[in-house]
Scaffold this motif. Sequence first.
Motif, mmCIF file in Angstrom:
data_model
loop_
_atom_site.group_PDB
_atom_site.id
_atom_site.type_symbol
_atom_site.label_atom_id
_atom_site.label_comp_id
_atom_site.label_asym_id
_atom_site.label_seq_id
_atom_site.Cartn_x
_atom_site.Cartn_y
_atom_site.Cartn_z
ATOM 1 N N GLU A 181 0.790 -1.363 0.012
ATOM 2 C CA GLU A 181 0.032 0.025 -0.072
ATOM 3 C C GLU A 181 0.949 1.237 -0.037
ATOM 4 O O GLU A 181 0.493 2.162 -0.817
ATOM 5 C CB GLU A 181 -0.847 -0.075 1.193
ATOM 6 N N ALA A 182 2.024 1.145 0.730
ATOM 7 C CA ALA A 182 2.662 2.510 0.951
ATOM 8 C C ALA A 182 3.529 2.590 -0.542
ATOM 9 O O ALA A 182 3.610 3.775 -1.053
ATOM 10 C CB ALA A 182 3.924 2.231 1.962
ATOM 11 N N ILE A 183 3.830 1.437 -1.070
ATOM 12 C CA ILE A 183 4.670 1.608 -2.113
ATOM 13 C C ILE A 183 3.943 2.255 -3.522
ATOM 14 O O ILE A 183 4.117 3.178 -4.184
ATOM 15 C CB ILE A 183 5.374 0.412 -2.802
ATOM 16 N N ALA A 184 2.362 1.735 -3.364
ATOM 17 C CA ALA A 184 1.552 2.146 -4.313
ATOM 18 C C ALA A 184 1.267 3.682 -4.141
ATOM 19 O O ALA A 184 1.270 4.494 -4.988
ATOM 20 C CB ALA A 184 0.162 1.428 -4.116
ATOM 21 N N PHE A 185 1.318 4.120 -3.019
ATOM 22 C CA PHE A 185 0.848 5.702 -2.652
ATOM 23 C C PHE A 185 2.202 6.419 -3.210
ATOM 24 O O PHE A 185 1.874 7.292 -3.948
ATOM 25 C CB PHE A 185 0.554 5.749 -1.140
ATOM 26 N N PHE A 218 17.618 -7.504 6.042
ATOM 27 C CA PHE A 218 18.013 -7.633 4.683
ATOM 28 C C PHE A 218 16.803 -8.147 3.871
ATOM 29 O O PHE A 218 16.465 -7.693 2.854
ATOM 30 C CB PHE A 218 18.953 -8.733 4.625
ATOM 31 N N ASP A 219 15.872 -9.186 4.462
ATOM 32 C CA ASP A 219 14.813 -9.454 3.678
ATOM 33 C C ASP A 219 13.689 -8.622 3.265
ATOM 34 O O ASP A 219 13.047 -8.518 2.112
ATOM 35 C CB ASP A 219 14.078 -11.002 4.371
ATOM 36 N N HIS A 220 13.458 -7.522 4.170
ATOM 37 C CA HIS A 220 12.480 -6.503 3.931
ATOM 38 C C HIS A 220 13.231 -5.879 3.034
ATOM 39 O O HIS A 220 12.193 -5.321 2.091
ATOM 40 C CB HIS A 220 12.363 -5.872 4.994
ATOM 41 N N VAL A 221 14.142 -5.244 2.822
ATOM 42 C CA VAL A 221 14.847 -4.510 1.782
ATOM 43 C C VAL A 221 14.838 -4.978 0.497
ATOM 44 O O VAL A 221 14.203 -4.563 -0.630
ATOM 45 C CB VAL A 221 16.249 -3.960 2.228
ATOM 46 N N VAL A 222 15.005 -6.294 0.312
ATOM 47 C CA VAL A 222 15.113 -6.841 -0.873
ATOM 48 C C VAL A 222 13.680 -7.188 -1.703
ATOM 49 O O VAL A 222 13.393 -6.796 -2.606
ATOM 50 C CB VAL A 222 15.896 -8.391 -0.675
ATOM 51 N N ARG A 223 12.814 -7.333 -0.451
ATOM 52 C CA ARG A 223 11.239 -7.443 -0.968
ATOM 53 C C ARG A 223 10.887 -5.963 -1.512
ATOM 54 O O ARG A 223 10.412 -6.076 -2.605
ATOM 55 C CB ARG A 223 10.513 -7.856 0.290
ATOM 56 N N ALA A 224 11.442 -5.097 -1.075
ATOM 57 C CA ALA A 224 10.696 -3.539 -1.602
ATOM 58 C C ALA A 224 11.516 -3.373 -2.520
ATOM 59 O O ALA A 224 11.068 -2.780 -3.654
ATOM 60 C CB ALA A 224 11.315 -2.538 -0.370
ATOM 61 N N GLU A 226 12.470 -5.600 -4.847
ATOM 62 C CA GLU A 226 11.778 -6.121 -5.885
ATOM 63 C C GLU A 226 10.131 -5.543 -6.367
ATOM 64 O O GLU A 226 9.908 -5.387 -7.620
ATOM 65 C CB GLU A 226 11.485 -7.694 -5.265
ATOM 66 N N ARG A 227 9.455 -5.002 -5.228
ATOM 67 C CA ARG A 227 8.334 -4.450 -5.571
ATOM 68 C C ARG A 227 8.665 -3.051 -6.493
ATOM 69 O O ARG A 227 7.593 -2.838 -7.001
ATOM 70 C CB ARG A 227 7.514 -3.983 -4.086
ATOM 71 N N LEU A 228 9.689 -2.444 -6.192
ATOM 72 C CA LEU A 228 9.929 -1.245 -6.785
ATOM 73 C C LEU A 228 10.522 -1.516 -8.389
ATOM 74 O O LEU A 228 10.688 -0.415 -8.979
ATOM 75 C CB LEU A 228 10.913 -0.374 -6.235
ATOM 76 N N ASP A 229 10.693 -2.519 -8.756
ATOM 77 C CA ASP A 229 11.406 -3.045 -9.882
ATOM 78 C C ASP A 229 10.517 -2.145 -11.096
ATOM 79 O O ASP A 229 9.286 -2.294 -11.239
ATOM 80 C CB ASP A 229 11.337 -4.350 -10.352
#
Lengths: 464, 46
Positions: A181-185, A218-224, A226-229
């Motif tokens: 949701e935050a990334i979409a915003f 680490f895992d959180h940052v990598v997920r972010a 990937e979402r921001l690709d």
Amino acid sequence: MSLPVHAQREGGSDRGPSSPFHPVDINHPTHIALVEPDTAFWGLVARDRLDETLAGGPLLETWRAKAADFAREMDMLRFHLKPSAVYFNATERCNLNCSYCYIPSDMRRGGTQMDRDRLLAALETLHGYFRGHMPADRLPQVIFHGAEPMLARDAIFAGIEAFKDRFRFGVQTNATLLDEEAIAFLTGHGVGIGLSLDGPTARIADRTRQRWNGDGVFDHVVRAIERLDGYPGFNVICTMTEENLPHLTQLVDFFHEKRVPACMLNVTRCTQPGARGLKGDDKAVSDAFLAALERTHTLYRETGRKLVVANFANILIAILAPTARRLMCDISPCGGGRSFFALAPDGALFPCSEFIGLDTFVGGNLFTDRIDDVLESAPFRKVIDRKVEDIEGCDVCPIRHFCGSPCPAEAHEMNGGMHRKGAFCAFYEEQVRYAMRLIADGRHQDFLWDGWDEGTEVACAIGA
Amino acid sequence: MSNSTTVKTEAQPETRRPDVIAIRKTCDAEGTGLSHYVLMDKQVKR
Ligand code: SF4
Ligand code: SF4
């Protein structure tokens, strides 16, 4: 012939008595640099043509014809800018306890935080201030910065929504709270997003960036990531420390594979004592850093896709087009208190986020003082008045306008005064030498954003 | 002051480069520059 950066002093014997140029050995097999420090004008000259180039020819002629223009543009860049950005710290709190953080830990554990109304009032005041001197077609920038801004997410998102046409926004976050949701915003509002990651694996990255209980993120940052690709407005910052230096090229591979459009490989700022033991010595840092840059080049050649190392690209730009630089740590006076300032959640104004937590550097309060008065306050003047000409060693350094002797906060806290060097002189020298070698080899464009020079004019192009 | 010891591992160009190279571009110094903590490039398209 081997000339270290500082071999030449005013009137030194290795240059002609009337030559404005200082020779600088850039460790290139065929070329040497000639630099006129005050105008930041330079040429790269074949070693066997050095004497005749110093005696006359296009380099000297260009300098004679344009030195006054170059001096004027350096003066404008260094002394006549007005702020156009603010680092907006909506909260002092952070859910992480990174080993090199410049914000004192008691603040990060339980410090103050702005609510929605306070944040909106602050943006209104800032908008009024910037509109007073910025042209209507240029939007001032607000960067929500840390501690961890996403802890004040509701207030910040309300601010972005309400002021979306009046500011350009950015957010620097540790990514732990960056859900879908935050990334979409943020992406939907065109907000610049900076993430932080210090290593290509959890084992390495989590050594310096961890929660209060020691767990890594680490895992959180990598997920972010990937979402921001595919989102062009994000970048990842790595702080270079003793812990990750041996893994920097691997980190570059990792960023490239994850299609990160730009990254920064920053030295550890040694403002707070906790950072100093981690910083790595200059040679270790420059060897790792230059190897990582070479790796980005190999990857570009292999794939056609660039991973721009933005802090290095800025040095290249400082050399090729001083007024087009985008980051302001490598010019003196630096950008702190001059092209931007920092706001703490209680309204306190500092010259740069780097000073937050150093109470003697509060210049005033956004909610009670006029910003123009704050910019003239003694703490701000202390930073704004720091220039390389007043620092022993930097005063005779030919590359002083490609380095800027960062950082005032670091110099003050670590080395005992504003008019001292910071922690990394030899690293900055190596960085400039390398940048000049790239230009000598004609490889420099490969390290820059496509279109980096849009809007610039050519003032000199010899052999280019 | 350091005397450089950088290892020259970089690829070298195959053809001889010009004897003198000097480049300077210029633009209005807008001062949009930031510190090392965040990079905001041109406006992201919404
Ligand atoms: S040199 Fe230090 S004080 Fe100046 S802009 Fe950079 S981080 Fe801020
Ligand atoms: S800190 Fe920078 S400007 Fe000062 S002497 Fe070192 S390289 Fe030169």
